[in-house]
Design a protein around this motif. Structure first.
Motif, mmCIF file in Angstrom:
data_model
loop_
_atom_site.group_PDB
_atom_site.id
_atom_site.type_symbol
_atom_site.label_atom_id
_atom_site.label_comp_id
_atom_site.label_asym_id
_atom_site.label_seq_id
_atom_site.Cartn_x
_atom_site.Cartn_y
_atom_site.Cartn_z
ATOM 1 N N ASP A 431 0.514 -0.982 0.242
ATOM 2 C CA ASP A 431 -0.281 0.034 0.090
ATOM 3 C C ASP A 431 1.035 1.384 -0.140
ATOM 4 N N LEU A 432 2.169 1.211 0.355
ATOM 5 C CA LEU A 432 2.769 2.147 1.150
ATOM 6 C C LEU A 432 3.725 2.257 -0.420
ATOM 7 N N GLY A 433 3.423 1.191 -1.734
ATOM 8 C CA GLY A 433 4.124 1.434 -2.858
ATOM 9 C C GLY A 433 5.675 0.797 -2.726
ATOM 10 N N LEU A 434 6.190 -0.002 -1.445
ATOM 11 C CA LEU A 434 7.021 -0.585 -1.495
ATOM 12 C C LEU A 434 7.355 -1.768 -1.648
ATOM 13 N N GLU A 435 8.765 -2.009 -2.412
ATOM 14 C CA GLU A 435 8.684 -3.445 -3.262
ATOM 15 C C GLU A 435 9.742 -4.084 -2.231
ATOM 16 N N PRO A 436 9.685 -5.981 -1.920
ATOM 17 C CA PRO A 436 10.586 -6.163 -1.689
ATOM 18 C C PRO A 436 12.194 -6.729 -1.939
ATOM 19 N N TYR A 437 12.956 -6.535 -1.021
ATOM 20 C CA TYR A 437 14.198 -6.252 -2.036
ATOM 21 C C TYR A 437 15.377 -7.124 -1.677
ATOM 22 N N TYR A 438 15.337 -7.185 -0.346
ATOM 23 C CA TYR A 438 16.352 -8.611 0.237
ATOM 24 C C TYR A 438 15.427 -9.647 1.392
ATOM 25 N N LEU A 439 16.208 -10.452 1.900
ATOM 26 C CA LEU A 439 15.158 -11.195 2.382
ATOM 27 C C LEU A 439 16.245 -12.381 3.482
ATOM 28 N N TYR A 440 16.138 -12.129 5.047
ATOM 29 C CA TYR A 440 17.066 -13.427 5.633
ATOM 30 C C TYR A 440 16.677 -14.220 6.664
ATOM 31 N N ARG A 441 16.700 -15.384 6.947
ATOM 32 C CA ARG A 441 15.977 -16.408 8.071
ATOM 33 C C ARG A 441 17.361 -15.977 9.816
ATOM 34 N N GLN A 442 16.520 -16.249 10.573
ATOM 35 C CA GLN A 442 17.890 -16.482 11.920
ATOM 36 C C GLN A 442 16.770 -17.901 12.385
ATOM 37 N N LYS A 443 17.809 -18.021 12.782
ATOM 38 C CA LYS A 443 18.074 -19.156 13.953
ATOM 39 C C LYS A 443 16.875 -19.181 14.781
ATOM 40 N N ASN A 444 15.736 -19.741 14.976
ATOM 41 C CA ASN A 444 15.109 -19.663 15.392
ATOM 42 C C ASN A 444 13.955 -19.058 16.059
ATOM 43 N N ILE A 445 13.426 -18.295 14.357
ATOM 44 C CA ILE A 445 12.539 -17.613 14.178
ATOM 45 C C ILE A 445 11.262 -17.842 13.885
ATOM 46 N N SER A 446 10.403 -16.742 14.367
ATOM 47 C CA SER A 446 9.024 -17.547 15.042
ATOM 48 C C SER A 446 7.998 -17.074 13.540
ATOM 49 N N GLY A 447 7.904 -18.569 14.457
ATOM 50 C CA GLY A 447 6.731 -19.412 13.172
ATOM 51 C C GLY A 447 7.311 -19.301 11.132
ATOM 52 N N ASN A 448 8.682 -19.806 11.831
ATOM 53 C CA ASN A 448 9.668 -20.701 10.733
ATOM 54 C C ASN A 448 9.186 -19.177 9.210
ATOM 55 N N PHE A 449 9.369 -17.993 9.715
ATOM 56 C CA PHE A 449 9.123 -17.124 8.735
ATOM 57 C C PHE A 449 10.158 -17.121 8.143
ATOM 58 N N GLU A 450 10.460 -15.055 8.560
ATOM 59 C CA GLU A 450 11.690 -14.578 7.546
ATOM 60 C C GLU A 450 11.561 -13.385 7.610
ATOM 61 N N ASN A 451 12.431 -12.267 7.613
ATOM 62 C CA ASN A 451 13.043 -11.105 7.697
ATOM 63 C C ASN A 451 12.687 -10.262 6.257
ATOM 64 N N THR A 452 11.838 -9.382 5.507
ATOM 65 C CA THR A 452 12.064 -8.400 4.410
ATOM 66 C C THR A 452 11.881 -6.781 4.872
ATOM 67 N N GLY A 453 12.773 -6.920 3.798
ATOM 68 C CA GLY A 453 12.872 -5.543 3.138
ATOM 69 C C GLY A 453 12.348 -5.196 2.363
ATOM 70 N N TYR A 454 11.464 -3.953 2.410
ATOM 71 C CA TYR A 454 10.606 -3.296 1.249
ATOM 72 C C TYR A 454 11.164 -1.752 1.539
ATOM 73 N N ALA A 455 11.265 -1.170 0.276
ATOM 74 C CA ALA A 455 11.216 0.094 -0.350
ATOM 75 C C ALA A 455 11.513 0.291 -1.337
ATOM 76 N N ARG A 456 10.977 1.701 -1.552
ATOM 77 C CA ARG A 456 10.555 2.914 -3.191
ATOM 78 C C ARG A 456 11.810 2.291 -3.976
ATOM 79 N N ARG A 457 11.788 2.269 -5.029
ATOM 80 C CA ARG A 457 12.761 2.439 -5.766
ATOM 81 C C ARG A 457 13.666 3.031 -5.567
ATOM 82 N N ALA A 458 15.069 2.703 -5.972
ATOM 83 C CA ALA A 458 15.931 3.946 -5.372
ATOM 84 C C ALA A 458 16.430 4.218 -4.074
ATOM 85 N N LYS A 459 15.586 3.648 -3.935
ATOM 86 C CA LYS A 459 15.705 3.837 -1.847
ATOM 87 C C LYS A 459 15.828 2.360 -0.750
#
Length: 520
Positions: A431-459
Protein backbone atom coordinates in the motif's frame (compact mmCIF):
# COMPACT_ATOMS: atom_id res chain seq x y z
CA UNK A 1 11.61 -30.60 25.84
CA UNK A 2 11.70 -32.58 22.59
CA UNK A 3 14.40 -35.27 22.77
CA UNK A 4 15.69 -36.57 19.45
CA UNK A 5 17.82 -39.73 19.59
CA UNK A 6 20.37 -40.05 16.77
CA UNK A 7 22.63 -43.04 16.18
CA UNK A 8 25.66 -41.24 14.69
CA UNK A 9 27.64 -38.13 15.54
CA UNK A 10 26.62 -36.36 12.34
CA UNK A 11 24.19 -33.68 11.09
CA UNK A 12 23.14 -32.64 14.64
CA UNK A 13 22.85 -28.95 13.73
CA UNK A 14 20.55 -29.54 10.75
CA UNK A 15 18.46 -32.08 12.65
CA UNK A 16 18.07 -29.72 15.61
CA UNK A 17 17.17 -26.77 13.35
CA UNK A 18 14.50 -28.69 11.47
CA UNK A 19 12.79 -30.09 14.57
CA UNK A 20 13.00 -26.63 16.14
CA UNK A 21 11.32 -25.11 13.09
CA UNK A 22 8.24 -27.26 13.72
CA UNK A 23 8.14 -26.70 17.47
CA UNK A 24 8.60 -22.98 17.95
CA UNK A 25 9.53 -22.03 21.48
CA UNK A 26 9.95 -25.57 22.81
CA UNK A 27 13.48 -26.66 23.61
CA UNK A 28 14.93 -29.36 21.35
CA UNK A 29 17.85 -31.61 22.27
CA UNK A 30 19.62 -34.03 19.92
CA UNK A 31 21.11 -36.98 21.84
CA UNK A 32 23.64 -39.40 20.33
CA UNK A 33 22.80 -43.03 21.13
CA UNK A 34 24.25 -46.11 19.47
CA UNK A 35 21.17 -48.05 20.60
CA UNK A 36 19.09 -46.54 17.79
CA UNK A 37 18.77 -49.14 15.01
CA UNK A 38 16.31 -50.04 12.27
CA UNK A 39 14.82 -52.63 14.63
CA UNK A 40 14.72 -50.35 17.68
CA UNK A 41 11.44 -50.45 19.58
CA UNK A 42 10.50 -47.27 21.41
CA UNK A 43 9.39 -49.48 24.32
CA UNK A 44 13.00 -50.37 25.01
CA UNK A 45 14.73 -48.76 27.94
CA UNK A 46 16.17 -45.31 27.27
CA UNK A 47 13.65 -44.23 24.65
CA UNK A 48 10.48 -43.84 26.74
CA UNK A 49 10.79 -40.05 26.75
CA UNK A 50 11.91 -39.76 23.11
CA UNK A 51 9.98 -37.52 20.75
CA UNK A 52 11.77 -39.00 17.75
CA UNK A 53 14.52 -41.36 16.66
CA UNK A 54 16.73 -40.80 13.62
CA UNK A 55 18.74 -43.75 12.35
CA UNK A 56 21.37 -43.25 9.64
CA UNK A 57 22.76 -46.42 8.08
CA UNK A 58 25.79 -46.17 5.79
CA UNK A 59 25.70 -49.19 3.52
CA UNK A 60 28.59 -48.41 1.22
CA UNK A 61 31.29 -45.73 1.30
CA UNK A 62 34.27 -45.23 -1.00
CA UNK A 63 36.53 -42.31 -1.86
CA UNK A 64 34.05 -41.41 -4.62
CA UNK A 65 30.63 -41.80 -3.06
CA UNK A 66 28.57 -42.72 -0.02
CA UNK A 67 25.33 -44.71 -0.01
CA UNK A 68 22.92 -45.54 2.75
CA UNK A 69 19.49 -44.88 4.21
CA UNK A 70 17.84 -42.80 6.90
CA UNK A 71 14.91 -43.93 9.02
CA UNK A 72 12.90 -41.36 10.99
CA UNK A 73 10.32 -42.26 13.62
CA UNK A 74 8.31 -39.54 15.34
CA UNK A 75 6.31 -40.60 18.37
CA UNK A 76 2.88 -38.96 18.37
CA UNK A 77 2.06 -40.57 21.72
CA UNK A 78 5.00 -42.35 23.36
CA UNK A 79 2.74 -44.34 25.68
CA UNK A 80 0.84 -45.78 22.74
CA UNK A 81 4.10 -46.15 20.80
CA UNK A 82 2.55 -44.65 17.68
CA UNK A 83 4.97 -43.27 15.15
CA UNK A 84 5.18 -41.42 11.87
CA UNK A 85 7.92 -43.21 9.99
CA UNK A 86 9.74 -42.29 6.82
CA UNK A 87 12.72 -43.90 5.11
CA UNK A 88 14.81 -42.12 2.48
CA UNK A 89 18.13 -42.96 0.87
CA UNK A 90 21.49 -41.26 1.12
CA UNK A 91 23.59 -41.54 -2.02
CA UNK A 92 26.10 -38.86 -2.85
CA UNK A 93 29.07 -38.44 -5.13
CA UNK A 94 31.84 -36.91 -3.04
CA UNK A 95 33.44 -35.37 -6.11
CA UNK A 96 30.38 -33.68 -7.59
CA UNK A 97 28.40 -33.28 -4.35
CA UNK A 98 25.19 -34.38 -6.06
CA UNK A 99 23.36 -37.60 -5.63
CA UNK A 100 20.27 -39.64 -6.27
CA UNK A 101 17.71 -39.87 -3.49
CA UNK A 102 14.70 -42.13 -2.99
CA UNK A 103 13.52 -43.44 -6.35
CA UNK A 104 16.67 -42.15 -8.11
CA UNK A 105 14.62 -39.65 -10.14
CA UNK A 106 15.90 -36.56 -8.29
CA UNK A 107 19.36 -35.27 -7.50
CA UNK A 108 20.28 -34.38 -3.97
CA UNK A 109 22.98 -34.18 -1.32
CA UNK A 110 23.02 -36.80 1.39
CA UNK A 111 22.31 -34.14 4.01
CA UNK A 112 19.23 -32.96 2.17
CA UNK A 113 18.01 -36.54 1.76
CA UNK A 114 18.14 -36.76 5.54
CA UNK A 115 16.29 -33.45 5.91
CA UNK A 116 13.65 -34.59 3.44
CA UNK A 117 12.98 -37.71 5.47
CA UNK A 118 12.70 -35.74 8.71
CA UNK A 119 10.49 -33.11 7.08
CA UNK A 120 8.08 -35.66 5.61
CA UNK A 121 7.79 -37.48 8.92
CA UNK A 122 7.17 -34.22 10.81
CA UNK A 123 4.51 -33.14 8.31
CA UNK A 124 2.81 -36.51 8.74
CA UNK A 125 3.02 -36.32 12.54
CA UNK A 126 1.97 -32.68 13.00
CA UNK A 127 -0.27 -32.07 9.99
CA UNK A 128 1.72 -28.87 9.37
CA UNK A 129 3.84 -27.76 6.43
CA UNK A 130 6.44 -25.00 6.75
CA UNK A 131 6.54 -22.03 4.37
CA UNK A 132 10.26 -22.60 3.73
CA UNK A 133 10.02 -26.40 3.69
CA UNK A 134 13.13 -28.13 4.97
CA UNK A 135 15.40 -25.13 4.41
CA UNK A 136 17.31 -24.27 7.59
CA UNK A 137 19.80 -21.81 6.08
CA UNK A 138 19.52 -18.07 6.58
CA UNK A 139 19.82 -16.93 2.94
CA UNK A 140 17.20 -18.69 0.78
CA UNK A 141 17.36 -16.02 -1.93
CA UNK A 142 20.93 -17.10 -2.65
CA UNK A 143 19.59 -20.37 -4.06
CA UNK A 144 17.49 -18.45 -6.57
CA UNK A 145 20.33 -16.03 -7.33
CA UNK A 146 22.83 -18.83 -8.01
CA UNK A 147 20.40 -20.51 -10.38
CA UNK A 148 19.73 -17.20 -12.17
CA UNK A 149 23.50 -16.82 -12.62
CA UNK A 150 23.50 -20.26 -14.25
CA UNK A 151 20.87 -19.10 -16.75
CA UNK A 152 17.94 -21.01 -15.24
CA UNK A 153 14.41 -19.83 -15.99
CA UNK A 154 11.85 -18.99 -13.31
CA UNK A 155 10.06 -22.30 -13.94
CA UNK A 156 13.29 -24.25 -13.56
CA UNK A 157 14.07 -22.41 -10.31
CA UNK A 158 10.53 -23.16 -9.10
CA UNK A 159 10.88 -26.88 -9.83
CA UNK A 160 14.23 -27.05 -8.06
CA UNK A 161 13.11 -25.28 -4.88
CA UNK A 162 9.85 -27.23 -4.76
CA UNK A 163 11.30 -30.69 -5.37
CA UNK A 164 14.50 -30.24 -3.39
CA UNK A 165 13.32 -28.26 -0.38
CA UNK A 166 9.47 -28.37 -0.41
CA UNK A 167 9.32 -24.55 -0.34
CA UNK A 168 5.81 -23.08 -0.69
CA UNK A 169 4.73 -21.44 -3.95
CA UNK A 170 4.52 -18.04 -2.26
CA UNK A 171 8.05 -18.20 -0.85
CA UNK A 172 9.49 -19.45 -4.13
CA UNK A 173 7.92 -16.51 -5.96
CA UNK A 174 9.24 -14.13 -3.28
CA UNK A 175 12.76 -15.59 -3.52
CA UNK A 176 12.87 -15.26 -7.30
CA UNK A 177 11.51 -11.71 -7.35
CA UNK A 178 13.95 -10.55 -4.65
CA UNK A 179 16.92 -12.27 -6.30
CA UNK A 180 16.20 -10.54 -9.60
CA UNK A 181 15.68 -7.19 -7.87
CA UNK A 182 18.94 -7.60 -5.93
CA UNK A 183 20.86 -8.30 -9.11
CA UNK A 184 19.43 -5.16 -10.69
CA UNK A 185 20.29 -3.01 -7.65
CA UNK A 186 23.84 -4.38 -7.46
CA UNK A 187 24.61 -4.30 -11.18
CA UNK A 188 26.92 -1.29 -10.80
CA UNK A 189 28.79 -2.63 -7.77
CA UNK A 190 32.35 -3.78 -8.46
CA UNK A 191 32.62 -6.73 -6.09
CA UNK A 192 36.30 -7.41 -6.70
CA UNK A 193 37.67 -3.87 -6.50
CA UNK A 194 35.10 -2.42 -4.14
CA UNK A 195 34.37 -2.74 -0.44
CA UNK A 196 31.89 -1.53 2.17
CA UNK A 197 32.62 -0.09 5.60
CA UNK A 198 30.76 -0.94 8.80
CA UNK A 199 31.32 1.03 12.01
CA UNK A 200 29.83 -0.37 15.22
CA UNK A 201 28.69 1.90 18.05
CA UNK A 202 27.98 -0.52 20.93
CA UNK A 203 26.01 1.85 23.17
CA UNK A 204 22.25 1.97 23.75
CA UNK A 205 19.86 3.95 25.98
CA UNK A 206 18.65 0.58 27.34
CA UNK A 207 18.91 -3.02 26.16
CA UNK A 208 15.80 -4.43 24.49
CA UNK A 209 14.54 -7.75 25.82
CA UNK A 210 14.97 -9.56 22.48
CA UNK A 211 18.41 -8.11 21.58
CA UNK A 212 21.64 -10.14 21.50
CA UNK A 213 23.85 -7.56 19.78
CA UNK A 214 26.86 -6.06 21.50
CA UNK A 215 25.48 -3.10 23.47
CA UNK A 216 26.23 -1.26 26.69
CA UNK A 217 24.08 1.32 28.53
CA UNK A 218 25.26 4.77 27.48
CA UNK A 219 24.64 6.16 30.95
CA UNK A 220 27.33 3.97 32.46
CA UNK A 221 29.77 4.28 29.56
CA UNK A 222 29.44 7.94 28.54
CA UNK A 223 32.94 8.78 29.87
CA UNK A 224 34.65 6.28 27.54
CA UNK A 225 32.89 7.28 24.30
CA UNK A 226 35.58 9.74 23.20
CA UNK A 227 38.31 7.17 23.84
CA UNK A 228 36.27 4.62 21.91
CA UNK A 229 36.07 7.00 18.94
CA UNK A 230 39.85 7.43 19.14
CA UNK A 231 40.20 3.67 18.69
CA UNK A 232 37.83 3.77 15.73
CA UNK A 233 40.04 6.47 14.23
CA UNK A 234 43.03 4.13 14.47
CA UNK A 235 41.06 1.48 12.58
CA UNK A 236 40.05 4.08 10.00
CA UNK A 237 43.76 4.92 9.56
CA UNK A 238 44.37 1.24 8.76
CA UNK A 239 41.59 1.28 6.14
CA UNK A 240 42.91 4.53 4.66
CA UNK A 241 46.35 3.04 4.12
CA UNK A 242 45.38 -0.46 3.00
CA UNK A 243 42.29 0.16 0.87
CA UNK A 244 43.31 3.32 -0.99
CA UNK A 245 43.30 1.40 -4.28
CA UNK A 246 39.79 0.08 -3.62
CA UNK A 247 36.41 1.74 -4.21
CA UNK A 248 34.32 2.45 -1.12
CA UNK A 249 30.70 1.70 -2.14
CA UNK A 250 28.67 1.97 1.07
CA UNK A 251 29.11 3.09 4.68
CA UNK A 252 26.91 1.79 7.47
CA UNK A 253 27.14 2.99 11.07
CA UNK A 254 25.20 0.56 13.26
CA UNK A 255 25.13 -0.73 16.79
CA UNK A 256 23.91 -0.62 19.41
CA UNK A 257 22.47 2.81 18.77
CA UNK A 258 24.81 5.23 16.95
CA UNK A 259 22.68 8.22 17.96
CA UNK A 260 23.72 7.73 21.57
CA UNK A 261 26.72 9.78 20.38
CA UNK A 262 26.46 13.51 21.00
CA UNK A 263 26.28 15.86 17.97
CA UNK A 264 29.96 16.86 18.24
CA UNK A 265 30.94 13.17 18.48
CA UNK A 266 28.90 12.35 15.36
CA UNK A 267 30.66 15.16 13.49
CA UNK A 268 34.04 14.05 14.80
CA UNK A 269 33.60 10.41 13.72
CA UNK A 270 32.06 11.02 10.30
CA UNK A 271 34.41 13.92 9.68
CA UNK A 272 37.38 11.62 10.25
CA UNK A 273 35.92 9.05 7.85
CA UNK A 274 35.56 11.71 5.16
CA UNK A 275 39.03 13.14 5.83
CA UNK A 276 40.83 9.80 5.62
CA UNK A 277 38.82 7.84 3.05
CA UNK A 278 37.83 8.58 -0.53
CA UNK A 279 34.03 8.85 -0.26
CA UNK A 280 33.50 10.21 -3.78
CA UNK A 281 32.02 6.89 -4.99
CA UNK A 282 29.90 6.14 -1.93
CA UNK A 283 26.42 5.23 -3.12
CA UNK A 284 24.81 5.08 0.33
CA UNK A 285 25.71 6.36 3.81
CA UNK A 286 23.48 4.93 6.52
CA UNK A 287 23.30 5.72 10.22
CA UNK A 288 21.03 3.45 12.27
CA UNK A 289 19.25 6.07 14.36
CA UNK A 290 16.98 3.30 15.67
CA UNK A 291 15.87 4.45 19.09
CA UNK A 292 13.66 7.56 19.16
CA UNK A 293 14.80 8.23 22.75
CA UNK A 294 18.30 8.86 21.37
CA UNK A 295 17.33 11.24 18.54
CA UNK A 296 17.52 15.02 18.84
CA UNK A 297 17.26 17.75 16.24
CA UNK A 298 20.91 18.66 16.77
CA UNK A 299 21.99 15.08 16.08
CA UNK A 300 19.89 15.01 12.91
CA UNK A 301 21.47 18.29 11.82
CA UNK A 302 24.94 16.87 12.48
CA UNK A 303 24.25 13.76 10.39
CA UNK A 304 22.77 15.79 7.56
CA UNK A 305 25.70 18.20 7.63
CA UNK A 306 28.15 15.29 7.39
CA UNK A 307 26.47 13.79 4.33
CA UNK A 308 24.46 10.91 5.79
CA UNK A 309 21.91 9.86 3.14
CA UNK A 310 19.87 7.17 4.89
CA UNK A 311 18.73 6.71 8.50
CA UNK A 312 16.52 4.36 10.51
CA UNK A 313 13.85 5.45 12.97
CA UNK A 314 12.58 2.18 14.39
CA UNK A 315 9.29 1.68 16.22
CA UNK A 316 9.26 -2.19 16.36
CA UNK A 317 5.61 -1.75 17.37
CA UNK A 318 3.21 1.15 17.70
CA UNK A 319 1.79 -0.15 20.99
CA UNK A 320 3.15 1.65 24.08
CA UNK A 321 2.43 -1.30 26.37
CA UNK A 322 4.57 -3.63 24.21
CA UNK A 323 7.39 -1.09 24.01
CA UNK A 324 7.48 -0.98 27.80
CA UNK A 325 7.42 -4.78 28.06
CA UNK A 326 10.38 -5.27 25.69
CA UNK A 327 12.52 -2.63 27.40
CA UNK A 328 12.32 0.24 24.90
CA UNK A 329 11.98 3.33 27.05
CA UNK A 330 10.29 5.54 24.54
CA UNK A 331 6.71 6.11 23.55
CA UNK A 332 4.93 5.95 20.22
CA UNK A 333 4.50 9.73 20.44
CA UNK A 334 8.30 10.13 20.67
CA UNK A 335 8.71 7.90 17.64
CA UNK A 336 6.31 10.00 15.58
CA UNK A 337 8.01 13.23 16.69
CA UNK A 338 11.45 11.84 15.79
CA UNK A 339 10.30 10.71 12.36
CA UNK A 340 8.68 14.05 11.55
CA UNK A 341 11.75 15.89 12.80
CA UNK A 342 13.95 13.83 10.47
CA UNK A 343 11.74 14.77 7.53
CA UNK A 344 11.93 18.42 8.54
CA UNK A 345 15.73 18.19 8.53
CA UNK A 346 15.69 16.96 4.94
CA UNK A 347 16.08 13.18 5.21
CA UNK A 348 14.33 11.65 2.20
CA UNK A 349 15.36 8.02 2.79
CA UNK A 350 14.10 6.83 6.18
CA UNK A 351 13.82 3.18 7.13
CA UNK A 352 11.51 1.84 9.83
CA UNK A 353 11.79 -1.61 11.47
CA UNK A 354 8.94 -3.58 12.96
CA UNK A 355 8.96 -6.98 14.69
CA UNK A 356 6.17 -9.52 14.33
CA UNK A 357 5.58 -12.01 17.13
CA UNK A 358 6.42 -9.71 20.04
CA UNK A 359 5.12 -10.92 23.43
CA UNK A 360 1.36 -10.50 23.73
CA UNK A 361 0.79 -9.01 20.29
CA UNK A 362 -1.99 -10.26 18.00
CA UNK A 363 -2.79 -9.80 14.34
CA UNK A 364 -4.90 -6.78 15.29
CA UNK A 365 -1.89 -5.19 17.00
CA UNK A 366 0.16 -5.72 13.84
CA UNK A 367 -2.63 -4.22 11.73
CA UNK A 368 -2.74 -1.19 14.04
CA UNK A 369 1.06 -0.78 13.81
CA UNK A 370 0.98 -0.98 10.02
CA UNK A 371 -1.88 1.54 9.80
CA UNK A 372 0.05 4.00 11.98
CA UNK A 373 3.23 3.53 9.95
CA UNK A 374 1.32 4.17 6.73
CA UNK A 375 0.45 7.61 8.08
CA UNK A 376 4.16 8.39 8.39
CA UNK A 377 4.98 7.06 4.91
CA UNK A 378 8.57 5.76 5.31
CA UNK A 379 10.77 5.03 2.29
CA UNK A 380 11.89 1.64 3.55
CA UNK A 381 10.16 -0.85 5.87
CA UNK A 382 11.94 -3.86 7.34
CA UNK A 383 9.60 -6.54 8.68
CA UNK A 384 11.29 -8.85 11.20
CA UNK A 385 9.96 -12.08 12.62
CA UNK A 386 10.97 -12.31 16.27
CA UNK A 387 13.95 -14.62 16.75
CA UNK A 388 14.66 -15.79 20.30
CA UNK A 389 18.43 -15.34 20.32
CA UNK A 390 20.62 -17.26 22.73
CA UNK A 391 22.31 -14.14 24.12
CA UNK A 392 19.15 -12.09 24.62
CA UNK A 393 17.40 -11.34 27.91
CA UNK A 394 14.26 -12.88 26.40
CA UNK A 395 16.08 -16.22 26.03
CA UNK A 396 17.29 -15.90 29.63
CA UNK A 397 13.72 -15.28 30.85
CA UNK A 398 12.48 -18.37 29.02
CA UNK A 399 15.39 -20.47 30.35
CA UNK A 400 14.74 -19.30 33.90
CA UNK A 401 11.10 -20.34 33.58
CA UNK A 402 12.11 -23.75 32.26
CA UNK A 403 14.51 -24.34 35.15
CA UNK A 404 11.68 -23.62 37.55
CA UNK A 405 9.44 -26.07 35.71
CA UNK A 406 7.17 -23.31 34.45
CA UNK A 407 6.84 -24.59 30.91
CA UNK A 408 3.65 -22.71 30.14
CA UNK A 409 3.87 -19.07 31.08
CA UNK A 410 2.24 -16.07 29.42
CA UNK A 411 5.42 -14.73 27.81
CA UNK A 412 6.04 -18.05 26.03
CA UNK A 413 2.45 -18.60 25.00
CA UNK A 414 2.19 -15.10 23.58
CA UNK A 415 5.33 -15.15 21.39
CA UNK A 416 3.84 -16.18 18.10
CA UNK A 417 4.17 -14.84 14.58
CA UNK A 418 1.54 -16.06 12.13
CA UNK A 419 0.94 -16.12 8.39
CA UNK A 420 -1.88 -13.61 8.94
CA UNK A 421 0.56 -11.16 10.56
CA UNK A 422 3.00 -11.58 7.68
CA UNK A 423 0.28 -10.89 5.12
CA UNK A 424 -0.86 -7.78 7.01
CA UNK A 425 2.68 -6.40 6.95
CA UNK A 426 3.18 -7.39 3.32
CA UNK A 427 -0.03 -5.64 2.23
CA UNK A 428 0.89 -2.56 4.26
CA UNK A 429 4.25 -2.35 2.48
CA UNK A 430 2.51 -2.75 -0.87
CA UNK A 431 0.00 0.00 0.00
CA UNK A 432 2.98 2.30 0.65
CA UNK A 433 4.41 1.49 -2.78
CA UNK A 434 7.31 -0.51 -1.32
CA UNK A 435 8.74 -3.62 -3.02
CA UNK A 436 10.60 -6.49 -1.34
CA UNK A 437 14.32 -6.17 -2.06
CA UNK A 438 16.17 -8.35 0.47
CA UNK A 439 15.38 -11.27 2.71
CA UNK A 440 17.10 -13.35 5.35
CA UNK A 441 16.18 -15.80 8.05
CA UNK A 442 17.45 -16.45 11.57
CA UNK A 443 17.75 -19.44 13.82
CA UNK A 444 14.73 -19.89 16.13
CA UNK A 445 12.69 -17.42 14.11
CA UNK A 446 9.04 -17.17 15.11
CA UNK A 447 6.66 -19.08 12.83
CA UNK A 448 9.55 -20.29 10.63
CA UNK A 449 9.10 -17.15 8.55
CA UNK A 450 11.69 -14.55 7.49
CA UNK A 451 12.84 -10.95 7.71
CA UNK A 452 12.06 -8.91 4.61
CA UNK A 453 13.10 -5.43 3.56
CA UNK A 454 10.66 -3.40 1.44
CA UNK A 455 11.61 -0.14 -0.24
CA UNK A 456 10.71 2.36 -2.91
CA UNK A 457 12.68 2.18 -6.14
CA UNK A 458 16.07 3.87 -5.74
CA UNK A 459 15.69 3.80 -1.94
CA UNK A 460 16.62 0.16 -1.28
CA UNK A 461 19.38 -0.35 1.28
CA UNK A 462 22.40 -1.44 -0.78
CA UNK A 463 24.44 -2.41 2.29
CA UNK A 464 21.63 -4.69 3.49
CA UNK A 465 21.87 -6.69 0.28
CA UNK A 466 25.68 -6.81 0.34
CA UNK A 467 25.88 -8.04 3.94
CA UNK A 468 23.25 -10.73 3.41
CA UNK A 469 24.33 -12.03 0.01
CA UNK A 470 28.03 -11.91 0.99
CA UNK A 471 29.21 -10.87 -2.46
CA UNK A 472 31.52 -8.04 -1.38
CA UNK A 473 34.19 -7.63 1.29
CA UNK A 474 33.04 -5.65 4.32
CA UNK A 475 35.58 -4.05 6.64
CA UNK A 476 34.06 -3.78 10.12
CA UNK A 477 35.35 -1.44 12.82
CA UNK A 478 34.49 -1.33 16.51
CA UNK A 479 33.83 -3.71 19.40
CA UNK A 480 31.96 -6.90 18.52
CA UNK A 481 32.12 -6.44 14.75
CA UNK A 482 33.05 -9.05 12.14
CA UNK A 483 35.06 -8.29 8.99
CA UNK A 484 34.40 -10.48 5.94
CA UNK A 485 36.74 -10.97 3.04
CA UNK A 486 34.98 -12.27 -0.07
CA UNK A 487 37.29 -13.81 -2.67
CA UNK A 488 36.61 -13.88 -6.40
CA UNK A 489 35.72 -17.58 -6.27
CA UNK A 490 33.10 -16.97 -3.56
CA UNK A 491 35.23 -18.17 -0.66
CA UNK A 492 34.69 -16.14 2.51
CA UNK A 493 37.04 -15.65 5.45
CA UNK A 494 36.31 -13.67 8.60
CA UNK A 495 38.02 -12.02 11.53
CA UNK A 496 36.31 -10.50 14.52
CA UNK A 497 36.91 -7.74 17.03
CA UNK A 498 36.38 -8.63 20.68
CA UNK A 499 33.00 -7.68 22.13
CA UNK A 500 34.14 -6.22 25.43
CA UNK A 501 34.71 -2.47 25.04
CA UNK A 502 37.65 -2.27 27.42
CA UNK A 503 39.36 -5.26 25.83
CA UNK A 504 38.74 -3.76 22.39
CA UNK A 505 40.33 -0.44 23.37
CA UNK A 506 43.20 -2.02 25.29
CA UNK A 507 44.01 -4.29 22.33
CA UNK A 508 43.21 -2.02 19.41
CA UNK A 509 46.46 -2.75 17.58
CA UNK A 510 45.73 -6.47 17.76
CA UNK A 511 42.29 -5.81 16.22
CA UNK A 512 44.03 -4.01 13.37
CA UNK A 513 46.61 -6.79 13.00
CA UNK A 514 43.78 -9.31 12.59
CA UNK A 515 42.55 -7.36 9.56
CA UNK A 516 46.06 -7.08 8.18
CA UNK A 517 46.40 -10.86 8.33
CA UNK A 518 43.00 -11.36 6.70
CA UNK A 519 43.75 -9.07 3.76
CA UNK A 520 47.38 -10.05 3.20
Amino acid sequence: MKKIFLNVDKYQYDIHSLFKAFHGNEDVKVIISENVTTETSEKESGFEDAYATVNIVIKEETTEYIKGLVQVKILIDPKAVESAEFIDYLSTSKNENISTSGDSSTFDTSKNALKKAIYRALVKATGTELPWGNLTGIRPTRIAMNLIDKGKSDSEIYDYMKNTYFVSDEKIALSISIARREKDILKEIDYENGYSLYIGIPFCPTTCLYCSFTSYPIGAYSKVVDDYISCLEKEIDYVSENFKEKTLDTIYIGGGTPTTLEPHQIERLIGYVREKLDCSHVKEFTVESGRPDSITRDKLKAMKKMGVTRISVNPQTMRDETLKLIGRRHTVAQLIDSFNMAREEGFDNINMDIILGLPGETAEDVRYTIDEIKKLDPDDLTVHSLAIKRGSRLAEVIHEKELKGELKVPIMESINNTEEMMKIAQKGASDLGLEPYYLYRQKNISGNFENTGYARRAKAGIYNILINEEVQSIVALGAGTVTKRVYGNGRIERCDNVKDIKMYMDNIMEMIDRKKMLFM
